[in-house]
Design a protein around this motif. Structure first.
Motif, PDB file in Angstrom:
ATOM      1  N   THR A 384      -1.306 -52.726 -96.335  1.00 13.89           N
ATOM      2  CA  THR A 384      -1.521 -53.931 -95.543  1.00 13.89           C
ATOM      3  C   THR A 384      -2.475 -53.662 -94.389  1.00 13.89           C
ATOM      4  OG1 THR A 384       0.418 -53.437 -94.167  1.00 13.89           O
ATOM      5  CG2 THR A 384       0.757 -54.835 -96.105  1.00 13.89           C
ATOM      6  N   ALA A 385      -3.016 -54.754 -93.837  1.00 17.54           N
ATOM      7  CA  ALA A 385      -3.919 -54.658 -92.699  1.00 17.54           C
ATOM      8  C   ALA A 385      -3.128 -54.536 -91.401  1.00 17.54           C
ATOM      9  CB  ALA A 385      -4.824 -55.888 -92.648  1.00 17.54           C
ATOM     10  N   ARG A 386      -3.809 -54.174 -90.350  1.00 15.22           N
ATOM     11  CA  ARG A 386      -3.187 -54.087 -89.019  1.00 15.22           C
ATOM     12  C   ARG A 386      -3.094 -55.506 -88.453  1.00 15.22           C
ATOM     13  NH1 ARG A 386      -5.282 -53.359 -83.706  1.00 15.22           N
ATOM     14  NH2 ARG A 386      -3.779 -52.340 -82.325  1.00 15.22           N
ATOM     15  N   VAL A 387      -1.879 -55.925 -88.117  1.00 19.27           N
ATOM     16  CA  VAL A 387      -1.628 -57.293 -87.661  1.00 19.27           C
ATOM     17  C   VAL A 387      -1.346 -57.283 -86.173  1.00 19.27           C
ATOM     18  CG1 VAL A 387      -0.228 -59.368 -87.956  1.00 19.27           C
ATOM     19  CG2 VAL A 387      -0.682 -57.881 -89.927  1.00 19.27           C
ATOM     20  N   THR A 388      -2.031 -58.179 -85.442  1.00 21.97           N
ATOM     21  CA  THR A 388      -1.841 -58.329 -84.003  1.00 21.97           C
ATOM     22  C   THR A 388      -1.631 -59.794 -83.686  1.00 21.97           C
ATOM     23  OG1 THR A 388      -3.298 -56.442 -83.585  1.00 21.97           O
ATOM     24  CG2 THR A 388      -2.818 -57.906 -81.732  1.00 21.97           C
ATOM     25  N   ALA A 389      -0.631 -60.090 -82.871  1.00 23.95           N
ATOM     26  CA  ALA A 389      -0.356 -61.460 -82.444  1.00 23.95           C
ATOM     27  C   ALA A 389      -0.903 -61.661 -81.046  1.00 23.95           C
ATOM     28  CB  ALA A 389       1.142 -61.743 -82.482  1.00 23.95           C
ATOM     29  N   LEU A 390      -1.917 -62.516 -80.906  1.00 28.05           N
ATOM     30  CA  LEU A 390      -2.522 -62.809 -79.609  1.00 28.05           C
ATOM     31  C   LEU A 390      -1.838 -64.023 -79.004  1.00 28.05           C
ATOM     32  CD1 LEU A 390      -6.313 -62.271 -80.379  1.00 28.05           C
ATOM     33  CD2 LEU A 390      -4.719 -60.680 -79.309  1.00 28.05           C
ATOM     34  N   THR A 391      -0.661 -63.818 -78.437  1.00 31.92           N
ATOM     35  CA  THR A 391       0.054 -64.890 -77.767  1.00 31.92           C
ATOM     36  C   THR A 391      -0.411 -64.992 -76.316  1.00 31.92           C
ATOM     37  OG1 THR A 391       1.864 -63.449 -77.092  1.00 31.92           O
ATOM     38  CG2 THR A 391       2.022 -64.483 -79.267  1.00 31.92           C
ATOM     39  N   GLY A 573      -0.358 -65.289 -97.081  1.00 30.64           N
ATOM     40  CA  GLY A 573      -1.331 -65.559 -98.132  1.00 30.64           C
ATOM     41  C   GLY A 573      -2.742 -65.244 -97.702  1.00 30.64           C
ATOM     42  N   ALA A 574      -3.060 -65.479 -96.415  1.00 29.56           N
ATOM     43  CA  ALA A 574      -4.390 -65.131 -95.905  1.00 29.56           C
ATOM     44  C   ALA A 574      -4.481 -63.646 -95.574  1.00 29.56           C
ATOM     45  CB  ALA A 574      -4.700 -65.973 -94.670  1.00 29.56           C
ATOM     46  N   ALA A 575      -3.428 -63.089 -94.970  1.00 28.68           N
ATOM     47  CA  ALA A 575      -3.463 -61.675 -94.591  1.00 28.68           C
ATOM     48  C   ALA A 575      -3.532 -60.766 -95.810  1.00 28.68           C
ATOM     49  CB  ALA A 575      -2.233 -61.337 -93.755  1.00 28.68           C
ATOM     50  N   ALA A 576      -3.007 -61.207 -96.951  1.00 30.23           N
ATOM     51  CA  ALA A 576      -3.039 -60.375 -98.153  1.00 30.23           C
ATOM     52  C   ALA A 576      -4.441 -60.225 -98.718  1.00 30.23           C
ATOM     53  CB  ALA A 576      -2.113 -60.972 -99.219  1.00 30.23           C
ATOM     54  N   LEU A 577      -5.387 -61.045 -98.248  1.00 35.12           N
ATOM     55  CA  LEU A 577      -6.765 -60.942 -98.728  1.00 35.12           C
ATOM     56  C   LEU A 577      -7.606 -59.975 -97.909  1.00 35.12           C
ATOM     57  CD1 LEU A 577      -7.429 -64.766 -99.291  1.00 35.12           C
ATOM     58  CD2 LEU A 577      -6.645 -63.088-100.955  1.00 35.12           C
ATOM     59  N   VAL A 578      -7.017 -59.362 -96.891  1.00 34.51           N
ATOM     60  CA  VAL A 578      -7.746 -58.476 -95.983  1.00 34.51           C
ATOM     61  C   VAL A 578      -7.573 -57.031 -96.434  1.00 34.51           C
ATOM     62  CG1 VAL A 578      -8.027 -57.797 -93.560  1.00 34.51           C
ATOM     63  CG2 VAL A 578      -7.360 -60.131 -94.135  1.00 34.51           C
ATOM     64  N   ARG A 579      -8.582 -56.227 -96.181  1.00 33.64           N
ATOM     65  CA  ARG A 579      -8.543 -54.807 -96.540  1.00 33.64           C
ATOM     66  C   ARG A 579      -7.432 -54.095 -95.775  1.00 33.64           C
ATOM     67  NH1 ARG A 579     -15.052 -54.183 -95.463  1.00 33.64           N
ATOM     68  NH2 ARG A 579     -15.718 -55.684 -97.095  1.00 33.64           N
ATOM     69  N   PRO A 580      -6.907 -52.999 -96.313  1.00 34.75           N
ATOM     70  CA  PRO A 580      -5.828 -52.286 -95.613  1.00 34.75           C
ATOM     71  C   PRO A 580      -6.318 -51.642 -94.322  1.00 34.75           C
ATOM     72  CG  PRO A 580      -6.532 -51.084 -97.561  1.00 34.75           C
ATOM     73  CD  PRO A 580      -7.220 -52.400 -97.612  1.00 34.75           C
ATOM     74  N   THR A 581      -5.344 -51.167 -93.541  1.00 32.57           N
ATOM     75  CA  THR A 581      -5.675 -50.577 -92.242  1.00 32.57           C
ATOM     76  C   THR A 581      -6.580 -49.369 -92.397  1.00 32.57           C
ATOM     77  OG1 THR A 581      -3.517 -51.307 -91.424  1.00 32.57           O
ATOM     78  CG2 THR A 581      -4.665 -49.642 -90.136  1.00 32.57           C
ATOM     79  N   GLY A 582      -6.370 -48.581 -93.443  1.00 34.81           N
ATOM     80  CA  GLY A 582      -7.197 -47.403 -93.650  1.00 34.81           C
ATOM     81  C   GLY A 582      -8.655 -47.722 -93.869  1.00 34.81           C
ATOM     82  N   GLU A 583      -8.978 -48.948 -94.275  1.00 37.59           N
ATOM     83  CA  GLU A 583     -10.367 -49.362 -94.466  1.00 37.59           C
ATOM     84  C   GLU A 583     -10.855 -50.258 -93.343  1.00 37.59           C
ATOM     85  OE1 GLU A 583     -10.890 -51.071 -98.305  1.00 37.59           O
ATOM     86  OE2 GLU A 583      -9.719 -49.529 -99.316  1.00 37.59           O
ATOM     87  N   GLY A 584     -10.106 -50.303 -92.253  1.00 34.32           N
ATOM     88  CA  GLY A 584     -10.531 -51.069 -91.084  1.00 34.32           C
ATOM     89  C   GLY A 584     -10.099 -52.512 -91.058  1.00 34.32           C
ATOM     90  N   GLY A 585      -9.217 -52.932 -91.952  1.00 32.93           N
ATOM     91  CA  GLY A 585      -8.806 -54.326 -91.991  1.00 32.93           C
ATOM     92  C   GLY A 585      -7.937 -54.719 -90.812  1.00 32.93           C
ATOM     93  N   GLN A 586      -8.188 -55.912 -90.264  1.00 30.38           N
ATOM     94  CA  GLN A 586      -7.418 -56.413 -89.131  1.00 30.38           C
ATOM     95  C   GLN A 586      -7.057 -57.871 -89.367  1.00 30.38           C
ATOM     96  OE1 GLN A 586      -8.718 -55.248 -85.027  1.00 30.38           O
ATOM     97  NE2 GLN A 586     -10.597 -54.617 -86.070  1.00 30.38           N
ATOM     98  N   VAL A 587      -5.895 -58.266 -88.852  1.00 26.67           N
ATOM     99  CA  VAL A 587      -5.443 -59.659 -88.894  1.00 26.67           C
ATOM    100  C   VAL A 587      -5.009 -60.034 -87.488  1.00 26.67           C
ATOM    101  CG1 VAL A 587      -3.766 -61.301 -89.819  1.00 26.67           C
ATOM    102  CG2 VAL A 587      -4.714 -59.514 -91.293  1.00 26.67           C
ATOM    103  N   LEU A 588      -5.567 -61.132 -86.958  1.00 27.86           N
ATOM    104  CA  LEU A 588      -5.214 -61.623 -85.631  1.00 27.86           C
ATOM    105  C   LEU A 588      -4.553 -62.988 -85.774  1.00 27.86           C
ATOM    106  CD1 LEU A 588      -8.338 -60.776 -83.434  1.00 27.86           C
ATOM    107  CD2 LEU A 588      -6.278 -59.422 -83.793  1.00 27.86           C
ATOM    108  N   LEU A 589      -3.363 -63.126 -85.195  1.00 24.57           N
ATOM    109  CA  LEU A 589      -2.674 -64.407 -85.133  1.00 24.57           C
ATOM    110  C   LEU A 589      -2.859 -64.951 -83.726  1.00 24.57           C
ATOM    111  CD1 LEU A 589      -0.779 -66.462 -86.548  1.00 24.57           C
ATOM    112  CD2 LEU A 589       1.135 -65.173 -85.583  1.00 24.57           C
ATOM    113  N   VAL A 590      -3.556 -66.064 -83.597  1.00 21.41           N
ATOM    114  CA  VAL A 590      -3.936 -66.604 -82.294  1.00 21.41           C
ATOM    115  C   VAL A 590      -3.069 -67.820 -81.991  1.00 21.41           C
ATOM    116  CG1 VAL A 590      -5.811 -67.543 -80.905  1.00 21.41           C
ATOM    117  CG2 VAL A 590      -6.283 -65.800 -82.638  1.00 21.41           C
ATOM    118  N   GLY A 591      -2.388 -67.796 -80.872  1.00 13.68           N
ATOM    119  CA  GLY A 591      -1.583 -68.922 -80.439  1.00 13.68           C
ATOM    120  C   GLY A 591      -0.122 -68.546 -80.288  1.00 13.68           C
ATOM    121  N   ASP A 592       0.601 -69.386 -79.562  1.00 15.57           N
ATOM    122  CA  ASP A 592       2.027 -69.139 -79.337  1.00 15.57           C
ATOM    123  C   ASP A 592       2.829 -69.754 -80.466  1.00 15.57           C
ATOM    124  OD1 ASP A 592       1.797 -67.719 -76.920  1.00 15.57           O
ATOM    125  OD2 ASP A 592       1.502 -69.587 -75.817  1.00 15.57           O
ATOM    126  N   GLY A 593       2.848 -69.083 -81.590  1.00 17.57           N
ATOM    127  CA  GLY A 593       3.638 -69.538 -82.712  1.00 17.57           C
ATOM    128  C   GLY A 593       5.111 -69.250 -82.493  1.00 17.57           C
TER     129      GLY A 593
END
Length: 716
Positions: A384-391, A573-593
């Protein structure tokens, strides 16, 4: 003058001695006798009234004996008119004591209702308090006579000579599996229980599993894993059925099947693509291929759950949380439950899979009805990619810029990731600015004619109503009188416009049902910004370099039951389309979910969120911890149906008035909703009682309207 008492009819005089010929009586041909063997046919008549949900008996004339086989379409006489029906079976004696009418004719010699499909349709009708005719209408596609002639030129319709069809050709037959399956499917090695599940399928067993799929490309992607499971089942000598949400997923599964040596029926292989969007002819051609045997593997959308696959060994439901798996027509079945019923009736294996996990799938695991197939944490971190929540807490150091829709950290991630490949931006809303409000008091802007929501379809035009389409050129706020507007919800089109200005020279693509280019299936591995709505994200061959999920608060808000689980499903479903962390993949969740789906995304733990949601629903007595029947309609009609429902442990909630939808300005009779709630063990009794009460209402022709939904998806 004496009154005239007798009035004689006029006569034509004849000449004396001329013999008057007598009129000859016309002899009618004697009706054909009944068939000598199994002369009684039981027919499901295609009629809507619930009180007619039972087989009706007809005599099989001797002339139709050969064609009147179980499963064929027929025409019968009912209530003084010819109606359609399906011949379910033939028996020696009738249960009806009176005279039976004969079958009018055989519409087609194709036995479209196979015995296993008829059994499944009856079970689905009983499970959702519906009628057999309604389910068969969903299960059997409309007849296409030309396609029947193409597929089998020697089977001409009644009254026509064989071989008279246009351009007939034979469908290639497949006698058995012709694919070499590797001893261990590589896509399943990372999952606990994955290889064991395939071994049981290959040996003819019927295991049931809930699969939480990991991201991946090549042989590790989800479509390749399904193809390897199907190939394993086919290698064991049984057929397979794969049901996915839309046509794009069908294309991906079919492409993966070709990679393991399973080609389409038209190319001499065993795979049939059964999708309603392909058109009536293509859909019926695929249905006949499965019915007659050349297609031992069917890949399709919702209606393909009833496909007549011979000797079914594996049934797959991918992404069971997608709303497209829920049938919008009566009796409103869900693909996951239909395949679960089918696996029990036919002794087939069942695989419910997805990147996320629904509460209903978690209930199958907790109850012990199915086993989970998941990867350990080491495999999850590696894939999986590296996931960060930008709250707002994480963005506090940004100062006033933290309130921006695209804050500084997200902008920098987009800028850096564009150097490595395409970047995905997910927006929960389509359109330009679908919702606007007063610029001064922030009151939502409404249409002065129908009170519908106002929005902008482009940046230089006036707002228009989302219901009636009228332009609000001289609008002023009813609360404060201001004429200015501000955006409340920003859609994908406006987001693409803003990104184009922020990143000049970068290609911006928009994918969505309302976009100019429609839903994109794939984008190249070149730097570009791809703006997509949930479910419309195109695939990139090597994966996206990064993904930014905007408006987290909008995506996870709502009062609908399961809103948080559904938000996590869209994000994954969107994060699964991103490259894994070892290949530099990142996922940012923006907003106070919402906190729970946000944490589940950061940890990549969909099963944990589903388990916590299920525990809460048990305490609140909400589905799937209980069985619920929702009755919606006019007050008196709903009350009459509820009064006749007699179940030992029954809880009646309501009636509750529903808001009247007056968008077109017409006056509608107010509707109410009543919920009938029982423990899971009494679910079958509740469905039978509700169906019986609705049948009595139909027979008595009671007034008003009632719509019945068992375990509805939109309960709240």
């Amino acid at each position: 003058m004496a009154p005239v008492t007798d009035v004689l009819p006029p006569e034509q005089p004849a000449l004396a001695g001329l013999e008057v010929p007598r009129a000859r009586r016309r002899r009618l041909p004697a009706p054909p006798g009944p068939a000598s063997r199994l002369p009684v046919a039981r027919v499901c008549v295609d009629l809507a009234p619930p009180h007619l949900d039972r087989p009706f008996e007809y005599v099989v004339p001797e002339t139709l004996d050969a064609a009147a086989q179980p499963g064929v379409r027929v025409k019968v006489r009912f209530a003084g008119q010819d109606v359609d029906g399906w011949l379910l079976e033939r028996v020696d004696r009738a249960t009806h004591e009176g005279r039976l009418l004969p079958l009018r004719r055989i519409v087609s010699r194709e036995p479209v209702v196979a015995p296993r499909v008829a059994l499944l349709a009856r079970a689905v009708a009983d499970r959702w308090a519906g009628t057999l005719a309604d389910v068969l209408r969903l299960a059997v596609p409309p007849r296409h006579a030309r396609v029947e002639g193409e597929a089998r030129p020697d089977a001409a319709p009644d009254g026509a000579a064989p071989g008279t069809h246009d351009a007939p050709h034979d469908v290639p037959a497949v006698d058995g599996p012709s694919v070499a399956v590797p001893p261990v499917a590589p896509a399943w090695e990372s999952y606990r229980g994955g290889p064991a599940f395939l071994r049981h399928v290959a040996s003819g067993g019927a295991p049931r599993a809930v699969w939480t799929a990991l991201p991946g490309t090549g042989e590790q992607r989800w479509a390749a894993a399904l193809a390897q499971a199907v190939a394993t089942c086919l290698h064991g000598g049984r057929g397979a059925l794969v049901v996915v949400p839309d046509g794009r997923d069908v294309d991906r599964v079919c492409a993966a099947l070709r990679e393991v040596g399973l080609a389409d029926v038209a190319e001499g292989g065993p795979v049939a693509r059964l999708v309603a969007d392909d058109g009536p002819a293509a859909r019926y051609r695929a249905f006949l291929a499965a019915l007659r045997g050349p297609a031992r593997v069917v890949v399709g959308t919702r209606a393909s759950a009833f496909a007549p696959v011979a000797d079914l060994g594996l049934a797959v439901c991918w992404d069971d949380g997608d709303l497209q798996h829920a049938e919008p027509r009566a009796p409103y079945p869900h693909v996951r439950e239909v395949l679960a019923l089918r696996s029990e009736l036919e002794g087939a294996a069942l695989l419910v899979g997805g990147h996320a996990r629904t509460v209903e799938a978690q209930q199958l695991v907790v109850s012990g009805w199915a086993r989970e197939v998941v990867a350990d944490r080491a495999a999850v971190r590696a894939r999986t990619a590296r996931v960060t929540a930008l709250t707002s807490v994480e963005l506090a150091r940004e100062g006033p810029a933290a309130a921006a829709r695209l804050p500084g950290p997200a902008w920098r991630v987009l800028r850096d990731a564009l150097l490595a490949g395409p970047v995905l931006v997910q927006v929960p809303r389509a359109g330009y600015v679908p919702v606007v409000a007063c610029v001064r008091c922030r009151t939502p802007a409404r249409c002065s004619t129908c009170h519908g929501p106002l929005g902008l379809t482009r940046g230089d035009g006036p707002p228009s109503c989302g219901w009636c389409g009228r332009l609000a050129t001289d609008r002023r706020c009813d609360e404060c009188g201001a004429s200015g507007l501000r955006s409340v919800r920003v859609g994908s089109e406006r987001t693409a416009e803003e990104l184009g200005r922020a990143f000049p020279g970068v290609t911006v693509r928009v994918s969505g049902a309302r976009a100019a280019g429609g839903v994109l299936a794939e984008v190249p591995d070149r730097p570009a910004l791809v703006v997509a709505t949930p479910g419309a994200e195109p695939h990139a061959p090597s994966g996206y370099a990064a993904a930014v999920l905007l408006d987290a608060a909008v995506a996870s808000a709502g009062e609908r039951l399961g809103a948080e689980v559904d938000a996590l499903r869209r994000w994954l479903g969107a994060a699964a389309l991103v490259r894994p962390t070892g290949e530099g993949g990142q996922v940012l969740l923006v907003g106070d979910g919402a906190a729970r789906p946000t944490q589940a995304l950061v940890r990549w733990d969909p099963a944990g969120l589903a388990e916590r949601e299920l525990d809460e629903r048990r305490g609140l007595r909400l589905p799937p911890a209980v069985r619920v029947a929702a009755l919606t309609g006019t007050r008196d009609a709903v009350a009459a149906v509820v009064t006749r429902v007699d179940v030992p442990v029954l809880e009646v909630l309501g009636p509750v008035p529903l808001p009247v939808d007056d968008r077109d300005g017409s006056a509608l009779e107010p509707e109410v909703r009543t919920l009938l709630r029982v423990p899971p063990s009494d679910g079958a009794a509740l469905a039978r009682a509700v169906a019986a009460s609705v049948a009595i209402r139909s027979a008595r022709r009671e007034g008003g309207t009632v719509r019945v939904q068992v375990d509805p998806a939109d309960l709240l």
